[in-house]
Enzyme design. Structure first.
Site, short mmCIF file in Angstrom:
data_model
loop_
_atom_site.label_atom_id
_atom_site.label_comp_id
_atom_site.label_asym_id
_atom_site.label_seq_id
_atom_site.Cartn_x
_atom_site.Cartn_y
_atom_site.Cartn_z
N LYS A 1 -6.42 2.16 -10.29
CA LYS A 1 -5.31 1.48 -9.61
C LYS A 1 -5.86 0.27 -8.89
O LYS A 1 -7.03 0.26 -8.47
CB LYS A 1 -4.66 2.41 -8.59
CG LYS A 1 -3.26 1.99 -8.22
CD LYS A 1 -2.27 2.46 -9.27
CE LYS A 1 -0.84 2.14 -8.95
NZ LYS A 1 0.09 2.80 -9.87
P1 NAD Z 1 9.82 -2.13 -7.70
O1 NAD Z 1 9.07 -3.09 -6.86
O2 NAD Z 1 10.51 -2.60 -8.92
O3 NAD Z 1 10.94 -1.40 -6.80
C1 NAD Z 1 10.62 -0.80 -5.58
C2 NAD Z 1 11.89 -0.27 -4.96
O4 NAD Z 1 11.54 0.37 -3.73
C3 NAD Z 1 12.89 -1.36 -4.59
O5 NAD Z 1 14.20 -0.92 -4.90
C4 NAD Z 1 12.74 -1.50 -3.08
O6 NAD Z 1 13.91 -1.92 -2.43
C5 NAD Z 1 12.41 -0.07 -2.71
N1 NAD Z 1 11.75 0.01 -1.40
C6 NAD Z 1 10.67 -0.66 -0.98
N2 NAD Z 1 10.39 -0.35 0.30
C7 NAD Z 1 11.34 0.54 0.67
C8 NAD Z 1 11.61 1.23 1.86
N3 NAD Z 1 10.84 1.08 2.93
N4 NAD Z 1 12.68 2.09 1.89
C9 NAD Z 1 13.46 2.25 0.81
N5 NAD Z 1 13.25 1.61 -0.35
C10 NAD Z 1 12.21 0.78 -0.42
O7 NAD Z 1 8.79 -0.95 -8.00
P2 NAD Z 1 8.84 0.11 -9.19
O8 NAD Z 1 7.99 -0.42 -10.28
O9 NAD Z 1 10.23 0.52 -9.45
O10 NAD Z 1 8.02 1.30 -8.54
C11 NAD Z 1 8.65 2.28 -7.70
C12 NAD Z 1 7.74 3.49 -7.60
O11 NAD Z 1 7.51 4.02 -8.90
C13 NAD Z 1 6.35 3.22 -7.01
O12 NAD Z 1 5.96 4.37 -6.28
C14 NAD Z 1 5.47 3.06 -8.24
O13 NAD Z 1 4.13 3.37 -7.98
C15 NAD Z 1 6.11 4.10 -9.14
N6 NAD Z 1 5.85 3.90 -10.57
C16 NAD Z 1 6.18 2.74 -11.19
C17 NAD Z 1 5.96 2.62 -12.55
C18 NAD Z 1 6.38 1.39 -13.32
O14 NAD Z 1 6.23 1.39 -14.54
N7 NAD Z 1 6.94 0.39 -12.69
C19 NAD Z 1 5.36 3.65 -13.26
C20 NAD Z 1 5.04 4.83 -12.59
C21 NAD Z 1 5.30 4.94 -11.24
#
Ligand code: NAD
Length: 414
Positions: free
Chosen positions: A106
């Site tokens: 990561k």
């Molecule tokens: P993103 O940046 O597209 O979205 C993040 C979301 O979290 C947004 O809707 C934002 O408003 C919200 N957020 C941020 N801070 C917040 C808070 N304090 N309270 C409430 N909501 C809050 O990110 P993503 O890619 O959708 O990733 C989200 C999660 O999924 C992360 O934990 C990431 O590690 C995990 N993840 C992502 C992927 C991927 O392919 N993108 C894969 C596996 C896991």
């Protein structure tokens, strides 16, 4: 009240529960828990206003015995080395659960992208990649998007890496389609979350048609999970993100909410198809299925007792602390862990890497068909461990992953 969580300790507590079941000795545990390599870099950037600012970046490579290290790059003000370690470790177990030939890594840069221009973000990304370029590459470590990074960021990663190494699209996944990205990658994590939710409902006897879903986070993972669950007949009743919360007991119009968020810098606040509510109470909302899809360490001993769902599907990485896990277990709530639930993204990243290495491209239908097969298989592999050891899905997933990584490690030697 919030709780300070060391995410790496949290992951290692989850690891130990599975290691206890497997009777792993102390030495093996130490080898499997300890990151292979940690890189910490200073990133001086000339900002648009002429000032010089030094950012801090990390890349942690946790384990590479099953293949090149693999994991996203996160830009967030709260990124620290412990978080990145925890997330790297989760990637090792995640790639093993879905049985794809990668290890776990990561990356992260401590920054607030909402306060930076595109030009500053590009400079930061290029400086970061230049400084870690000696430890990444198509057969060493393959980054991908995570919170606050996207296909554009990955295009800069590929371009910067290519300055020294030559054109190497397989050095990073989650790229734009025009630069060798895969069909289906953008939707892959959310689609995987929906597939796993469907399979979990199947074994738990929850009727997904009409089941009420509550979600935290409506970014890449949350919005696509909502879209596919909506198509499967579930009812999204509440969503909270960094801008606020919106709910509608009769069901939110998912397509309308996605369009609203797109037009409002990703935020759900102000959506007219529901009433607003305090985002801090999102985990207390009435529902059958709760999907945290934002940040880690959000379901804690402080709020776990208030959860009303029957099933939690972890779209986010590390959203639930071990203390919260125990409380949820006591309440009879099933938690499907991150290393299974959100593995659809890395699975399609693997497909992207394969396509890049072969310089050959697949249709979206083929990508989704292959993702579905791997996710369904992984769910039932974990379910078999749950039944065999009478344990939680989290521990079952860790048991499966530890067995696979340990076996590979033994065959290769320490
Ligand atoms: P993103 O940046 O597209 O979205 C993040 C979301 O979290 C947004 O809707 C934002 O408003 C919200 N957020 C941020 N801070 C917040 C808070 N304090 N309270 C409430 N909501 C809050 O990110 P993503 O890619 O959708 O990733 C989200 C999660 O999924 C992360 O934990 C990431 O590690 C995990 N993840 C992502 C992927 C991927 O392919 N993108 C894969 C596996 C896991």
């Amino acid at each position: 009240m919030t709780e300070h969580i060391n995410l790496f300790d949290n992951v290692n507590r989850q690891f130990d529960e599975a290691a206890d079941i497997l009777g792993m000795d102390h030495e093996v545990r130490e080898v499997l828990k300890t990151p292979y390599r940690e890189v910490s870099v200073a990133l001086p950037i000339r900002m648009d206003d002429g000032t010089l600012k030094v950012f801090h970046g990390y890349r942690v490579q946790h384990n590479g015995v099953r293949g090149p290290q693999k994991g996203g790059i996160r830009y967030h003000p709260e990124v620290d080395l412990d978080d990145v370690r925890a997330l790297a470790s989760l990637m090792t177990w995640k790639t093993a659960v879905v049985n794809i030939p990668f290890g776990g890594a990561k990356g992260g840069v401590t920054c607030d992208p909402s306060k930076m221009s595109q030009h500053e973000l590009e400079m930061l990304t290029r400086r970061y990649i230049a400084k870690i370029s000696m430890v990444i590459g198509p057969h060493r470590d393959v980054p991908a998007p995570d919170v606050n990074t996207n296909a554009q960021t990955m295009a800069w990663v590929m371009d910067e890496f290519g300055r020294k190494a030559g054109h190497s699209p397989a050095c990073v996944t989650g790229k734009p389609l025009e630069l060798g990205g895969s069909q289906g990658r953008e939707a892959a994590t959310g689609k995987g979350v929906a597939i796993i939710t469907r399979e979990a409902c199947g074994v738990l006897g929850i009727n997904l048609k009409g089941a009420r879903v509550v979600m935290q986070g409506f970014g890449n993972v949350g919005s696509f999970a909502a879209k596919f669950l909506d198509e499967m007949g579930a009812k999204l009743v509440a969503v909270a993100d960094h801008t606020g919360g919106v709910r509608n007991a009769a069901g939110l119009d998912v397509a309308g909410l996605i369009a609203h968020a797109k037009a409002n810098k990703g935020g759900v606040a102000g959506f007219k198809g529901g009433e607003s509510f305090d985002a801090g109470t999102v985990f207390e909302q009435d529902c059958e299925i709760l999907i945290p899809a934002a940040l880690g360490g959000v379901i804690t001993k402080v709020n776990a007792d208030k959860v009303k769902a029957k099933l939690i599907v972890e779209g986010a990485n590390a959203p639930t602390t071990t203390d919260a896990d125990s409380i949820l277990k006591g309440k009879g709530i099933t938690v499907i862990p991150d290393i299974l639930a959100n593995a659809g993204g890395v699975t399609v990243s693997y497909f992207e890497w394969v396509q890049n290495l072969q310089q050959f491209f697949w249709e979206e239908e083929e990508v989704f068909e292959k993702e579905e097969k791997i996710m369904v298989q992984a769910f039932h592999d974990v379910h078999a461990k749950v039944q065999q050891h009478n344990c939680s899905y989290r521990t079952g997933a860790f048991v499966l992953a530890l067995e696979r990584v340990h076996k590979a490690n033994l065959m290769r030697g320490w």
